[in-house]
Design a protein around this motif. Structure first.
Motif, PDB file in Angstrom:
ATOM      1  N   UNK A 176       0.675  -1.341  -0.063  1.00  0.00           N
ATOM      2  CA  UNK A 176      -0.227  -0.169  -0.243  1.00  0.00           C
ATOM      3  C   UNK A 176       0.514   0.951  -0.283  1.00  0.00           C
ATOM      4  N   UNK A 177       1.966   1.410   0.559  1.00  0.00           N
ATOM      5  CA  UNK A 177       2.817   2.511   0.659  1.00  0.00           C
ATOM      6  C   UNK A 177       3.666   2.230  -0.115  1.00  0.00           C
ATOM      7  N   UNK A 178       3.969   1.677  -1.617  1.00  0.00           N
ATOM      8  CA  UNK A 178       4.316   1.577  -2.457  1.00  0.00           C
ATOM      9  C   UNK A 178       3.474   2.339  -3.641  1.00  0.00           C
ATOM     10  N   UNK A 179       2.593   1.670  -3.595  1.00  0.00           N
ATOM     11  CA  UNK A 179       1.586   2.576  -3.812  1.00  0.00           C
ATOM     12  C   UNK A 179       0.838   3.770  -4.341  1.00  0.00           C
ATOM     13  N   UNK A 227       1.427   7.137  -7.343  1.00  0.00           N
ATOM     14  CA  UNK A 227      -0.128   7.812  -7.254  1.00  0.00           C
ATOM     15  C   UNK A 227       0.155   8.781  -7.375  1.00  0.00           C
ATOM     16  N   UNK A 228       0.662   9.611  -6.458  1.00  0.00           N
ATOM     17  CA  UNK A 228       1.558  10.700  -5.972  1.00  0.00           C
ATOM     18  C   UNK A 228       2.092  11.321  -7.391  1.00  0.00           C
ATOM     19  N   UNK A 229       3.535  10.058  -7.540  1.00  0.00           N
ATOM     20  CA  UNK A 229       4.121  10.840  -8.227  1.00  0.00           C
ATOM     21  C   UNK A 229       4.041  11.094  -9.317  1.00  0.00           C
ATOM     22  N   UNK A 230       2.725   9.813  -9.705  1.00  0.00           N
ATOM     23  CA  UNK A 230       2.246   9.877 -11.252  1.00  0.00           C
ATOM     24  C   UNK A 230       1.319  11.046 -11.751  1.00  0.00           C
TER      25      UNK A 230
END
Length: 441
Positions: free
Chosen positions: A37-40, A44-47
């Motif tokens: 979940x942390x990776x996702x 998402x923030x970066x995308x």
């Protein structure tokens, strides 16, 4: 005494660096603990941040070039002014050529960005797979759009550059009849700049997401490429600052490098700290006058250099950053693509006169060599995370060039006063203007 804007600028730089460090820590934790979940969340923030940057690329490049080409009309006038302007621009081009070649050499020798292979999106992979940069026919076919609007809707940056140059030249030739069109493009450019300003306020979050994703995917192996980029930029800038300029000043300007740096050091220090050529302009102009340059010519050449003479931001850095981004994505650049990097560095600054900055020039460079918007936006967003560190030496290099070229031209035109050159520096140097908010261009 620091101004509210300068304090805000420092706070913003600290926030970006904090985002970089926190993102690296969160990414490392996500990698070590395998926390999906942390990776996702980081991805998402970066995308989202990358997408926000990406949609500004096309309108920014088009309007910057159109406005820049048409603004060159202001260099017209008396024959002497035209000659001075021509020689000034010629030296701008020569020193930009030297700087970009140094940037390419340092980038290749230092292997900036090697050690990690970042996977671009599926769309980016498809676009890269269909591109061949091996011959001039391919370059020409990819340069001219078959449909004017498709170049914009499909994100073909190189084709947009081609169209913008044509439109800019046409508007230049029409003069006053094209004034409403030029004003419209200037308004659009200003709007995009404003939107970019809002987007950049999110940079600490964007950097957190992008660097966090990189560390979550590749672990602490991502530190080495970032350090290689920083080292390459500082080495290349040092070569331009302390080798190229002194040689030109000694052999063409008949000016001692020791005298040059003694009379320009205050400006260079302020440029390094403020990261703003515009804020340093009063100090840069006074430094040129202290070096014996005719005040009237200095009043023309130094402000012109502030907008077009950027060996740090527009020549050596785009070259190194392009090699860095290509290495990150595992892209091998061809000989013709390196020619494209050089061409953008030498001619791109003139085409974007008055609007040139590291983002515009890096975007133009990446687009010219055929990288798709997805790779461009991701690569630019990644390097933005360490931009405050890079921008200090880039700006100092810019300002040194903006002072050097007027000295060289003034010597050749008999406008350099050797008595003033030999005199101690003036003490009443003007107070620099406040530092502007950090901008992407």
């Amino acid at each position: 005494m620091s101004t509210p804007k300068s304090r805000s600028s420092r706070n913003f730089g600290i926030a970006v660096l904090a985002g970089l460090v926190l993102g690296a820590l969160l990414g490392f934790v996500a990698k070590q603990t395998d926390t999906a979940w942390l990776t996702t969340t980081l991805k998402t923030i970066g995308d989202v941040f990358t997408s926000l940057l990406q949609f500004t690329v096309i309108p920014l490049v088009f309007t910057a070039i159109v406005v820049g080409v048409t603004s060159l009309r202001g260099l017209g006038g008396a024959r002497t002014a035209a000659r001075l302007g021509g020689k000034t621009l010629l030296w701008f081009g020569v020193t930009s050529l030297i700087a970009v070649l140094i940037g390419i050499a340092v980038g290749l020798i230092g292997g900036a960005g090697k050690g990690v292979d970042v996977e671009p999106s599926a769309t980016a992979v498809d676009k890269l797979a269909t591109r061949d940069h091996g011959d001039w026919l391919t370059v020409l076919n990819g340069l001219v759009p078959s449909n004017l609007f498709s170049a914009f809707t499909e994100g073909e940056v190189l084709q947009v550059v081609f169209v913008a140059v044509l439109v800019g030249i046409a508007a230049y030739s029409l003069g006053e009849r094209a004034a409403p069109f030029v004003a419209f493009n200037k308004a659009i450019f200003d709007i995009i700049q404003k939107v970019l300003g809002w987007i950049i306020r999110l940079a600490p979050l964007g950097v957190l997401g992008l660097i966090g994703t990189a560390f979550a995917t590749y672990g602490n192996g991502f530190v080495k490429p970032l350090l290689s980029l920083i080292a390459s930029v500082y080495v290349a800038a040092a070569l331009v600052l302390f080798v190229v300029y002194p040689v030109l000043l000694r052999f063409y300007g008949k000016v001692s490098p020791k005298t040059f740096y003694a009379k320009s050091w205050t400006a260079l220090q302020f440029a390094f700290v403020s990261r703003s050529s515009g804020a340093t302009l009063p100090l840069s102009r006074q430094s040129a006058v202290n070096l014996g340059v005719d005040p009237g010519y200095a009043g023309f050449a130094v402000p012109l250099g502030t907008t077009t003479k950027m060996d740090g931001c527009a020549a050596l850095y785009p070259a190194i950053a392009t090699i860095f981004i290509a290495n990150l994505f595992g892209i091998s650049l061809s000989g013709w693509q390196y020619v494209g990097i050089v061409a953008v560095a030498v001619f791109g600054a003139f085409a974007t006169a008055g609007t040139t900055g590291w983002f515009t020039m890096l975007t133009l460079t990446l687009g010219t060599i055929g990288l798709p918007p997805e790779v461009i936006a991701t690569g630019v967003a990644i390097v933005y995370g360490i931009d405050p560190i890079l921008d200090m030496i880039r700006t100092a290099t810019n300002v040194a060039g903006q002072i050097t070229v007027p000295v060289l031209v003034a010597r050749g035109e008999g406008l350099l006063d050797d008595e003033v050159l030999a005199a101690p520096p003036l003490l009443d140097t003007p107070e620099p203007t406040p530092v502007k908010e950090p901008a992407l261009v």
